[in-house]
Motif scaffolding. Sequence first.
Motif: not given
Length: 296
Positions: A156-178, A180-184
């Motif tokens: 996920g940290g080098v997503g641009t290699r495959w045309g993705q965003l680097d460090n793309e977020f992976t989750c939005i918890s029920s207690t926050s609308l911000v 985050t990236r917790r899945d790797f």
Amino acid sequence: HSQMLCETLLTPEKVSDAKDLVHQGGWVGAFSGLDREKQCPAAGIAAIVWRPNKVIQPYPVTEAFREACDTGRVLRVLVDIGGKCCLDCYPCYGWTGACRSATAAKRTNDMFKAIVGEIGHNPFGPTCIPGDYNGSPATFAVVAQMLASGEWIDLGGVGTRWGQLDNEFTCISSTSLVPTRRDFFLVNRIAYNMVKDFRVWHNAGYLVHSQLQVVFEPRLLQVKTTLSRTPSSLFTLHQGQVKEEGDRLGCEAKGKERDKHQRAKLKSLQDALDEAFSAEAPGLRQRLNLWDVDGF
């Protein structure tokens, strides 16, 4: 054709039903237990693979990894990815709140330490550590050291290699609308060379987490191969030479004549070797005192 699932919450009774369910759907799976410290079902890891590919759950080699598996937060499976190649996978689920709690971070870091120790006691090959870490790599000293070594890569940290965003977020918890990236999805260098595609899929149907999707191409596997070549013995080379000369002399079909010719050639070879070793005996005695050259 395979999925790694974190936080299954499957009790032992439900694991049996889950195995039947995935089997009916054309899959085969391996399942861990739950976190036995919790009163309610917590954690649980599963790996399911589309048949006819196989998933193998080896018994832990190290005591530390066996204890880590008993927490229901990590599982080791060998996944058949085709091309006569297996991917060594360690799907894991970190302790909740590791990004804020020093205690949770330490326990998760100890889990990664056990994983690294187990990897070191097994044959080297393409290896990955996917999962919900419940924290960033910088939170865990072991993971940070792995990435700093250059031998492990955070896809996920080098997503641009495959045309993705680097460090793309992976989750939005029920207690926050911000977001985050917790899945790797960490891979070692040999597995990284096999990655054909990667993406963070936000429409996987899960309430909180996105799905990390990786395409491995076994044909891209790059390994060092060592070939042991043992030279033929003098006797074998001599036999080949005698046969060639016998063919030229036309005595191939005449057994006694052929044997006589072979004995003569063998005696000639022996005399030549005796003469050579006798001339070189002083030097051999000096260089290789382990040899008995007194008879030369």
